[in-house]
Scaffold this motif. Structure first.
Motif, mmCIF file in Angstrom:
data_model
loop_
_atom_site.group_PDB
_atom_site.id
_atom_site.type_symbol
_atom_site.label_atom_id
_atom_site.label_comp_id
_atom_site.label_asym_id
_atom_site.label_seq_id
_atom_site.Cartn_x
_atom_site.Cartn_y
_atom_site.Cartn_z
ATOM 1 N N UNK A 41 -3.352 -4.133 2.908
ATOM 2 C CA UNK A 41 -2.062 -4.254 2.242
ATOM 3 C C UNK A 41 -0.952 -4.372 3.270
ATOM 4 N N UNK A 42 0.074 -5.130 2.946
ATOM 5 C CA UNK A 42 1.205 -5.343 3.855
ATOM 6 C C UNK A 42 2.489 -4.833 3.219
ATOM 7 N N UNK A 43 3.219 -3.999 3.955
ATOM 8 C CA UNK A 43 4.516 -3.516 3.498
ATOM 9 C C UNK A 43 5.613 -4.475 3.960
ATOM 10 N N UNK A 44 6.708 -4.551 3.236
ATOM 11 C CA UNK A 44 7.790 -5.455 3.638
ATOM 12 C C UNK A 44 8.548 -4.991 4.873
ATOM 13 N N UNK A 45 8.264 -3.769 5.358
ATOM 14 C CA UNK A 45 8.986 -3.239 6.515
ATOM 15 C C UNK A 45 8.104 -3.149 7.755
ATOM 16 N N UNK A 46 7.003 -3.902 7.777
ATOM 17 C CA UNK A 46 6.258 -4.084 9.014
ATOM 18 C C UNK A 46 4.984 -3.286 9.183
ATOM 19 N N UNK A 47 4.739 -2.294 8.344
ATOM 20 C CA UNK A 47 3.488 -1.549 8.437
ATOM 21 C C UNK A 47 2.422 -2.188 7.544
ATOM 22 N N UNK A 48 1.174 -1.904 7.860
ATOM 23 C CA UNK A 48 0.038 -2.417 7.089
ATOM 24 C C UNK A 48 -0.917 -1.260 6.828
ATOM 25 N N UNK A 49 -1.744 -1.409 5.785
ATOM 26 C CA UNK A 49 -2.648 -0.301 5.485
ATOM 27 C C UNK A 49 -3.967 -0.786 4.910
ATOM 28 N N UNK A 50 -4.946 0.115 4.936
ATOM 29 C CA UNK A 50 -6.137 0.001 4.110
ATOM 30 C C UNK A 50 -6.288 1.334 3.398
ATOM 31 N N UNK A 51 -6.727 1.276 2.135
ATOM 32 C CA UNK A 51 -6.768 2.476 1.316
ATOM 33 C C UNK A 51 -8.155 2.703 0.735
ATOM 34 N N UNK A 52 -8.481 3.963 0.549
ATOM 35 C CA UNK A 52 -9.693 4.364 -0.159
ATOM 36 C C UNK A 52 -9.251 5.133 -1.395
ATOM 37 N N UNK A 53 -9.508 4.560 -2.567
ATOM 38 C CA UNK A 53 -9.046 5.115 -3.837
ATOM 39 C C UNK A 53 -10.130 5.988 -4.472
ATOM 40 N N UNK A 54 -9.725 7.145 -4.986
ATOM 41 C CA UNK A 54 -10.661 8.067 -5.618
ATOM 42 C C UNK A 54 -10.446 8.075 -7.129
ATOM 43 N N UNK A 55 -11.478 8.487 -7.837
ATOM 44 C CA UNK A 55 -11.449 8.447 -9.291
ATOM 45 C C UNK A 55 -10.436 9.416 -9.897
ATOM 46 N N UNK A 56 -9.980 10.410 -9.127
ATOM 47 C CA UNK A 56 -8.979 11.347 -9.645
ATOM 48 C C UNK A 56 -7.562 10.814 -9.534
ATOM 49 N N UNK A 57 -7.394 9.571 -9.068
ATOM 50 C CA UNK A 57 -6.076 8.960 -8.940
ATOM 51 C C UNK A 57 -5.436 9.116 -7.585
ATOM 52 N N UNK A 58 -6.065 9.874 -6.687
ATOM 53 C CA UNK A 58 -5.546 10.030 -5.334
ATOM 54 C C UNK A 58 -6.116 8.935 -4.432
ATOM 55 N N UNK A 59 -5.557 8.813 -3.231
ATOM 56 C CA UNK A 59 -6.138 7.879 -2.269
ATOM 57 C C UNK A 59 -5.757 8.239 -0.846
ATOM 58 N N UNK A 60 -6.544 7.708 0.081
ATOM 59 C CA UNK A 60 -6.265 7.812 1.507
ATOM 60 C C UNK A 60 -5.602 6.529 1.954
ATOM 61 N N UNK A 61 -4.556 6.639 2.765
ATOM 62 C CA UNK A 61 -3.873 5.471 3.309
ATOM 63 C C UNK A 61 -3.951 5.499 4.828
ATOM 64 N N UNK A 62 -4.810 4.642 5.385
ATOM 65 C CA UNK A 62 -4.821 4.453 6.838
ATOM 66 C C UNK A 62 -3.713 3.455 7.165
#
Length: 299
Positions: A41-62
Motif C-alpha cells: 500500500x502507498x500513502x500520499x505522504x511518502x510512506x509505504x506498507x504491507x499489512x497482515x489482517x486478522x479475523x478480529x479486525x486488527x492488523x499489523x502494519x509494516x
C-alpha cells in the motif's frame, strides 16, 4: 452532591505500526512466521506498507519509507504520522515497534479529548489511499487519525483511527493465515515504573480500570489486553531484556497472538527456519529483520 462521571467505553486495538527498513524483507519475514501479507500500500505522504489482517479486525502494519523527499516535506507541513515515524527511526533505527493504534468512530472527538487531557501530539490527519486485493480488485480506503503522546516517552506514539471509508472488498482470504492466527490477545509495553504512565494509558484506551500487579499493570481494551511491564515482567513473560535502567519511557515491545493450534505453529516455524523458544503455554519469537517486535503465539 456532584453527578458521577459517565462510564467510559474502552476503545478496541485497531492496528500496530512496525517500522521496517525494507518491505521486501518484512514481507518475507511475516510469510515465514506464517502470516498472509496483503499487497503493498502507498500513502500520499511518502510512506509505504504491507499489512497482515486478522479475523478480529486488527492488523499489523509494516511501514517503510517510499519517497524520502515526500516524507520530509509532509513532516515539515505538520503531518504527525510521518514526523513521529522519522523521529522513531532517527532514535531507534529503521526496525522496530513504534505505535499502538486504537479504533474509533469519532477521531475529531478523540482529538478534542486528547487536547483537554494534555496528551495531544498534534493535528488530526485525514488521508486516503488505494486498496488492492490479491485478486486485483481495487477500491479506496480513507482514514482520520487523532494523535496522542507523552514527552517522557519519545520512542512510542499513539493514535486513534477512524475508518472513514472501508473498501468494499472481501478480505477473508487475507485473514486466513498458515499459522492459524486469529486475533491479537495482548500488546506489551515496558517501563521501569509502569504506573508513571497510568494516566496516559487510561486516556489512550479510554478505560479507567487498571489492574496493577507486581510485574506492572494491565488495561483492558475492547478486544485485547494492554500490558505495561517492568523489566522483570518483560523477561518473565517474553524472555526479553528491557532498555538499560537509565533509559526511562514507554517502549512497545511485543504482541501476543491467539492461534488455533500451538503444536502446528511450532512445526511451521521449525520448518521455515525461524528460531523460537517455549515459555509456558507460549511460543516466543524474538525480533529480527522485518519483525520489529517480539511475537508470541498461544492457543
Amino acid at each position: 452532591m456532584s453527578a458521577s462521571l459517565p462510564p467510559r467505553q474502552a476503545r478496541p486495538v485497531d492496528h500496530l505500526v512496525l517500522p521496517a527498513a525494507s518491505l521486501d524483507v518484512a514481507r518475507g519475514r511475516l510469510h515465514r512466521l506464517g502470516f498472509t501479507v496483503a499487497p503493498t500500500g502507498e500513502h500520499p505522504f511518502g510512506t509505504v506498507n504491507v499489512c497482515a489482517y486478522l479475523a478480529d479486525g486488527t492488523f499489523l502494519e509494516a511501514l517503510a519509507i517510499g519517497q524520502r523527499e515526500t516524507c520530509e516535506q509532509a513532516a515539515i507541513t505538520g503531518n504527525v504520522f510521518v514526523a513521529r515515524d522519522q523521529a522513531y527511526r532517527f532514535r531507534q533505527g529503521d526496525e522496530g515497534f513504534s505505535a499502538l493504534v486504537m479504533g474509533t468512530e469519532n477521531a475529531k472527538g478523540d482529538h478534542a479529548a486528547f487536547v483537554e487531557a494534555g496528551v495531544s501530539a498534534g493535528n488530526i490527519l485525514d488521508f486516503s489511499r488505494p486498496f488492492v486485493t490479491p485478486d486485483g480488485k481495487h477500491d479506496k480506503a480513507a482514514f482520520r487519525l487523532a494523535f496522542a503522546a507523552d514527552l517522557r516517552a519519545p520512542d512510542v506514539f499513539f493514535f486513534t483511527c477512524e475508518r472513514v471509508n472501508v473498501p468494499a472488498v472481501d478480505r477473508s482470504a487475507l485473514q486466513r493465515h498458515e499459522n492459524g492466527a486469529l486475533a491479537i490477545r495482548d500488546v506489551i509495553l515496558s517501563e521501569t515504573n509502569p504506573t508513571d504512565f497510568q494516566y496516559l494509558m487510561q486516556e489512550i484506551v479510554n478505560e479507567r480500570e487498571v489492574n496493577a500487579h507486581s510485574f506492572g499493570m494491565d488495561i483492558r481494551a475492547a478486544n485485547a489486553n494492554i500490558a505495561v511491564l517492568t523489566p522483570a515482567g518483560l523477561e518473565a513473560f517474553l524472555g526479553a531484556k528491557a532498555p538499560p535502567l537509565g533509559e526511562r519511557g514507554l517502549r512497545l515491545q511485543g504482541i501476543v497472538f491467539a492461534v488455533r493450534d500451538l503444536a502446528y505453529v511450532e512445526r511451521l516455524l521449525s520448518g521455515n527456519g525461524v528460531a523460537f523458544e517455549k515459555r509456558g503455554a507460549r511460543i516466543v519469537v524474538q525480533p529480527a529483520a522485518g519483525q520489529g517486535a517480539i511475537f508470541a503465539f498461544e492457543a
